[in-house]
Design an enzyme around this catalytic site. Structure first.
Site, short mmCIF file in Angstrom:
data_model
loop_
_atom_site.label_atom_id
_atom_site.label_comp_id
_atom_site.label_asym_id
_atom_site.label_seq_id
_atom_site.Cartn_x
_atom_site.Cartn_y
_atom_site.Cartn_z
N LYS A 27 0.81 -1.24 0.00
CA LYS A 27 0.00 0.00 0.00
C LYS A 27 0.83 1.28 0.00
O LYS A 27 0.46 2.26 -0.63
CB LYS A 27 -0.93 0.01 1.22
CG LYS A 27 -2.03 -1.03 1.18
CD LYS A 27 -2.91 -0.86 2.41
CE LYS A 27 -3.99 -1.91 2.49
NZ LYS A 27 -4.91 -1.64 3.60
N ASP A 80 -10.17 2.40 2.75
CA ASP A 80 -10.29 1.80 4.09
C ASP A 80 -11.08 2.70 5.05
O ASP A 80 -11.94 2.24 5.81
CB ASP A 80 -8.90 1.53 4.68
CG ASP A 80 -8.21 0.38 3.98
OD1 ASP A 80 -8.91 -0.53 3.49
OD2 ASP A 80 -6.96 0.38 3.91
#
Ligand code: ATR
Length: 273
Positions: free
Chosen positions: A66, A100
């Site tokens: 990420k 997220d």
């Protein structure tokens, strides 16, 4: 022609994203397929370029990719602030997003709890905490980040202060902090299998007006959530964050709202097997 989607990460065998997205594609009758690939950070650029060249519909990224992705894709302001990309879209170059925090936001809002103007206590200062703190601060919450290593909480709070209200502290007076909070979010690994009895707080620390959200979803009902119910507080399970972050990625790629119920069922079945 069938459109291919993928999640890249390492390890990747236990990812539930293929179950979730393939179930949604099937339900909507879309000619799409979603695979999981093991990719190491050093190979990420090549793999993303190849996915783009092959006409992939989109890619999700998980640990440990990420942060690496920020060097490669054109990240939107939220993903840039969070310092992590979990969704890559190829419609217009190689765009990076982080869904997220939105996943966590939807979990809480679906319970009828308002984020704007509320006092949100986030325990932990790792990657999940970053994503949620930036998203919720941007949405107008007053954020307190409490962490075992206080310095990390202070550093993160200072960064988050660029987009909203945030302060950081240690865990010394967690009960006092909870008393002043509307929403408590566990972003630590406490309570995760096999340490199912560990918890950041018990019922005695909580109050009935509190909403407690635990990002840990193995077990589905953590000790923290059980304690919240005991205290008469609202308990929001973490598994839906996985579903909603996936749903947001699905929307970015396809422009369509996916069937949440079908995705949730696929995740729950995947967790059982
Ligand atoms: P993620 O990226 O998934 O959010 P992480 O970066 O490993 O996970 O962060 C884990 C968080 O759990 C950290 O905030 C960690 O606190 P420290 O920064 O002090 O390490 C917190 N954590 C882990 N074990 C803990 C424990 N036993 N008590 C309190 N906090 C704990």
């Amino acid at each position: 022609m069938r459109t291919v989607f993928a999640v890249y990460g390492d390890p990747i065998e236990h990812s539930l994203s293929p179950n979730m997205h393939n179930a949604a594609f099937k339900e909507l009758g879309m000619d799409c397929t979603y695979h999981a690939y093991r990719v190491k950070p050093a190979r990420l650029r090549d793999k993303l370029l190849r996915a783009q060249a092959m006409g992939f519909g989109g890619v999700n990224l998980t640990v440990p990719l990420k942060q690496e992705a920020l060097k490669i894709v054109d990240a939107d302001p939220l993903a840039t602030a969070i310092g992590a990309v979990n969704t890559v879209d190829f419609k217009d170059g190689m765009r990076g997003y982080n869904t997220d925090g939105i996943g966590a936001k939807r979990c809480i809002e679906e319970e009828g709890v308002q984020i704007s103007g509320s006092n949100v206590l986030i325990v932990g200062a790792g990657g999940a905490s970053r994503a949620i703190a930036f998203q919720f601060a941007k949405d107008g919450a007053n954020i307190t980040i409490a962490n075992r290593t206080e310095e990390k909480a202070l550093e993160l709070a200072e960064e988050v202060s660029d987009v909203g209200n945030a302060k950081g502290c240690g865990l010394d007076d967690l009960r006092g902090l909870i008393a002043d909070s509307d929403i408590l979010i566990n972003c630590t690994t406490l309570g995760m299998h096999p340490n199912v009895e560990s918890t950041i707080a018990t019922a005695e620390d909580m109050h009935p007006k509190l909403t407690v959200f635990d990002i840990v979803y193995n077990p589905l009902e953590t000790r923290l959530l059980k304690e919240a119910k005991k205290a008469g507080a609202k308990a929001v399970p973490g598994v839906m964050m996985l579903v909603y972050q996936g749903a947001e990625a699905f929307k970015i790629w396809t422009g369509m709202e996916p069937p949440i119920y079908v995705m949730k069922k696929a995740v729950l079945e995947g967790l059982k097997s």
